[in-house]
Design a protein around this motif. Sequence first.
Motif, PDB file in Angstrom:
ATOM      1  N   ARG A   1      28.218 -60.392  21.388  1.00  0.00           N
ATOM      2  CA  ARG A   1      29.403 -60.788  22.139  1.00  0.00           C
ATOM      3  C   ARG A   1      29.062 -61.825  23.202  1.00  0.00           C
ATOM      4  O   ARG A   1      29.847 -62.759  23.468  1.00  0.00           O
ATOM      5  CB  ARG A   1      30.042 -59.572  22.799  1.00  0.00           C
ATOM      6  CG  ARG A   1      30.872 -58.711  21.845  1.00  0.00           C
ATOM      7  CD  ARG A   1      31.833 -57.844  22.613  1.00  0.00           C
ATOM      8  NE  ARG A   1      32.770 -58.663  23.371  1.00  0.00           N
ATOM      9  CZ  ARG A   1      33.612 -58.185  24.295  1.00  0.00           C
ATOM     10  NH1 ARG A   1      33.610 -56.894  24.560  1.00  0.00           N
ATOM     11  NH2 ARG A   1      34.432 -58.976  24.949  1.00  0.00           N
ATOM     12  N   SER A   2      27.910 -61.670  23.848  1.00  0.00           N
ATOM     13  CA  SER A   2      27.486 -62.658  24.842  1.00  0.00           C
ATOM     14  C   SER A   2      27.297 -64.023  24.193  1.00  0.00           C
ATOM     15  O   SER A   2      27.690 -65.053  24.763  1.00  0.00           O
ATOM     16  CB  SER A   2      26.188 -62.204  25.516  1.00  0.00           C
ATOM     17  OG  SER A   2      26.379 -61.003  26.236  1.00  0.00           O
TER      18      SER A   2
ATOM     19  N   PRO B   1      28.788 -62.059  32.762  1.00  0.00           N
ATOM     20  CA  PRO B   1      27.966 -61.091  33.524  1.00  0.00           C
ATOM     21  C   PRO B   1      28.199 -59.646  33.096  1.00  0.00           C
ATOM     22  O   PRO B   1      27.258 -58.846  33.042  1.00  0.00           O
ATOM     23  CB  PRO B   1      28.401 -61.335  34.977  1.00  0.00           C
ATOM     24  CG  PRO B   1      28.940 -62.721  34.992  1.00  0.00           C
ATOM     25  CD  PRO B   1      29.592 -62.902  33.656  1.00  0.00           C
ATOM     26  N   ARG B   2      29.444 -59.296  32.790  1.00  0.00           N
ATOM     27  CA  ARG B   2      29.729 -57.926  32.366  1.00  0.00           C
ATOM     28  C   ARG B   2      29.070 -57.621  31.022  1.00  0.00           C
ATOM     29  O   ARG B   2      28.508 -56.540  30.820  1.00  0.00           O
ATOM     30  CB  ARG B   2      31.236 -57.714  32.276  1.00  0.00           C
ATOM     31  CG  ARG B   2      31.640 -56.317  31.858  1.00  0.00           C
ATOM     32  CD  ARG B   2      33.137 -56.186  31.722  1.00  0.00           C
ATOM     33  NE  ARG B   2      33.802 -56.405  32.999  1.00  0.00           N
ATOM     34  CZ  ARG B   2      35.122 -56.432  33.139  1.00  0.00           C
ATOM     35  NH1 ARG B   2      35.910 -56.271  32.080  1.00  0.00           N
ATOM     36  NH2 ARG B   2      35.667 -56.624  34.332  1.00  0.00           N
ATOM     37  N   LEU B   3      29.113 -58.560  30.092  1.00  0.00           N
ATOM     38  CA  LEU B   3      28.482 -58.347  28.783  1.00  0.00           C
ATOM     39  C   LEU B   3      26.974 -58.219  28.914  1.00  0.00           C
ATOM     40  O   LEU B   3      26.352 -57.368  28.257  1.00  0.00           O
ATOM     41  CB  LEU B   3      28.840 -59.500  27.846  1.00  0.00           C
ATOM     42  CG  LEU B   3      30.324 -59.630  27.470  1.00  0.00           C
ATOM     43  CD1 LEU B   3      30.539 -60.870  26.623  1.00  0.00           C
ATOM     44  CD2 LEU B   3      30.800 -58.387  26.741  1.00  0.00           C
ATOM     45  N   GLU B   4      26.373 -59.038  29.752  1.00  0.00           N
ATOM     46  CA  GLU B   4      24.926 -58.948  29.955  1.00  0.00           C
ATOM     47  C   GLU B   4      24.541 -57.621  30.611  1.00  0.00           C
ATOM     48  O   GLU B   4      23.500 -57.032  30.289  1.00  0.00           O
ATOM     49  CB  GLU B   4      24.459 -60.130  30.811  1.00  0.00           C
ATOM     50  CG  GLU B   4      24.595 -61.477  30.106  1.00  0.00           C
ATOM     51  CD  GLU B   4      24.332 -62.650  31.036  1.00  0.00           C
ATOM     52  OE1 GLU B   4      24.111 -62.400  32.250  1.00  0.00           O
ATOM     53  OE2 GLU B   4      24.345 -63.802  30.556  1.00  0.00           O
ATOM     54  N   ALA B   5      25.378 -57.138  31.522  1.00  0.00           N
ATOM     55  CA  ALA B   5      25.106 -55.840  32.150  1.00  0.00           C
ATOM     56  C   ALA B   5      25.197 -54.713  31.133  1.00  0.00           C
ATOM     57  O   ALA B   5      24.375 -53.777  31.137  1.00  0.00           O
ATOM     58  CB  ALA B   5      26.078 -55.613  33.301  1.00  0.00           C
ATOM     59  N   GLU B   6      26.213 -54.744  30.258  1.00  0.00           N
ATOM     60  CA  GLU B   6      26.343 -53.713  29.227  1.00  0.00           C
ATOM     61  C   GLU B   6      25.166 -53.764  28.245  1.00  0.00           C
ATOM     62  O   GLU B   6      24.695 -52.723  27.774  1.00  0.00           O
ATOM     63  CB  GLU B   6      27.668 -53.890  28.476  1.00  0.00           C
ATOM     64  CG  GLU B   6      28.905 -53.608  29.311  1.00  0.00           C
ATOM     65  CD  GLU B   6      29.017 -52.147  29.698  1.00  0.00           C
ATOM     66  OE1 GLU B   6      28.343 -51.309  29.079  1.00  0.00           O
ATOM     67  OE2 GLU B   6      29.783 -51.849  30.627  1.00  0.00           O
ATOM     68  N   HIS B   7      24.692 -54.951  27.939  1.00  0.00           N
ATOM     69  CA  HIS B   7      23.527 -55.095  27.060  1.00  0.00           C
ATOM     70  C   HIS B   7      22.302 -54.462  27.699  1.00  0.00           C
ATOM     71  O   HIS B   7      21.549 -53.718  27.039  1.00  0.00           O
ATOM     72  CB  HIS B   7      23.282 -56.584  26.778  1.00  0.00           C
ATOM     73  CG  HIS B   7      22.050 -56.832  25.963  1.00  0.00           C
ATOM     74  ND1 HIS B   7      20.896 -57.377  26.496  1.00  0.00           N
ATOM     75  CD2 HIS B   7      21.775 -56.595  24.653  1.00  0.00           C
ATOM     76  CE1 HIS B   7      19.973 -57.464  25.551  1.00  0.00           C
ATOM     77  NE2 HIS B   7      20.479 -57.004  24.424  1.00  0.00           N
ATOM     78  N   GLN B   8      22.095 -54.697  28.990  1.00  0.00           N
ATOM     79  CA  GLN B   8      20.956 -54.093  29.678  1.00  0.00           C
ATOM     80  C   GLN B   8      21.101 -52.583  29.769  1.00  0.00           C
ATOM     81  O   GLN B   8      20.117 -51.832  29.634  1.00  0.00           O
ATOM     82  CB  GLN B   8      20.817 -54.699  31.077  1.00  0.00           C
ATOM     83  CG  GLN B   8      19.594 -54.235  31.851  1.00  0.00           C
ATOM     84  CD  GLN B   8      18.296 -54.594  31.148  1.00  0.00           C
ATOM     85  OE1 GLN B   8      18.189 -55.654  30.521  1.00  0.00           O
ATOM     86  NE2 GLN B   8      17.303 -53.714  31.257  1.00  0.00           N
TER      87      GLN B   8
END
Length: 495
Positions: free
Chosen positions: A197-198, A244-251
């Motif tokens: 998604r990112s 930023p939200r997608l990257e946070a969910e990935h982490q």
Amino acid sequence: MPIPSSNPRHSLLALACAGLLLGGCSAVSEHQTPATHPPAGGDWQALASGTAAQDPPSDWWRLYQDPQLDQLVTLALRHNHDLQASLAHVDELLALLGQARAQRWPSTTASWQTFYGRTSDDQTEAKATGSRAGSQWNQVPGFALDYQLDLWGQVRQSIQAAQANAETAQAAHDQLQVNVAAGTARAYANACAYAARSAIQQHSVSTVERSLDLTVRQRRAGLVTDLEVDRVRSLLEETRALLPRLEAEHQAALEELGVLTGSEPGQLPAAVSGCQNVPRLSRALPVGDGWALLQRRPDIRAAERALAAAGHEVGMRQADFYPSVSFGASISSSAERLHDLGDHEAITYAIGPLISWSFPNLLVTRARLNGAQAHERQQLARFQQQALVALKEVRQSLARYGGEAGHRDALVGALDSSRNAYRLARVNYQAGALDFLDVLDSERAMVRLEADKAEADRQLVERQIELFHALGGGWQDSPASVPVRSILSATEPAR
């Protein structure tokens, strides 16, 4: 065990009285496993398309044909700390089962007492001879044997209850393995989906950036106004805000994987951290039927084993109404010096039965039986409820999976149409047939549908994993389960 001396005729009389009193009593009941009938409505194909009637395999995650997923689930099943703690609890109950099984054999005690002083025999001898008893070292070896006659099945019931408790713990461990396998697959799918998604969102940002650059050049040429420029810039910031939200969910998904596999997120393979391909099934999803579900799910097996343990506890409490009969023997030496220990005059021994009976006050025994029977009814209700919950979870998961699959298919068609509409809008705008606002609306719709379709891909694989979780696979071939079951299935000699 020291046995008091008694007249054999008194022993025979006591046994005869006990037989008369017990002649009208019913035998200790045995636990009966409740009959489980095939559930109605087990044809799952009516709830979701794209499913097959075959039973799902125990290692269902291999259906995705993803080597990284296979490696992660295997790692989690071997090194997950919750599984290690659960297995230790199983070992603890297996030790209690060993203690219960040891009651089938006589208990023996060997002792050796050394002391300095006077014994009662020394005092008696001194009084008889009119002399003073002296102090000296004494050696008192002894050996005792005690064997409980399991006339009413209390020992057998206690063994079966301990075995049922161990099997309950094993089933709970198997259920935890199902949870860990599903959790690992879900975390891996989320990590790949959010990374994908990112990437899609970044591609959308690049598309809008190109539109903004073109609009700015058109503004300089006087072809558009500041309003069109601000609208495109607003769309760019709106599209970029989700990154930023997608990257946070990935982490967060990577952190979850680290906990499930018992490792740090930085220790995960690079292919896992960089995965952008959401796992997909290449065949119809196998779901089996309701009857196989009840036999496969560990939580149902745990509820049934807990019910069995409660039934055996009732049998133990019923046996408390009967006399406890033990056979004992003991031997010791009363010699004062080591070289006299084996003398015939120094050897003392006792042998015979011991009968104990809480009679006639049976109020405590009756209260314990009532409590055990109430606990058995409680476990029966829990077992029946667990079977209903299992069927509900599968039917709900199938309905949600079918709905998500239909939702994704619709989004795929909508996205194709939106991309074509955006291309046509740009062509017509360049030809002067459309206003720039129409182009902007087409681009905004395409960007939104791309994000929605990527989220639908993630939701679809999550619904699949949720369904596999409800179907209860992932424990049958576990290396830790094989030796435990061999211990639980070990037979004991009949008494």
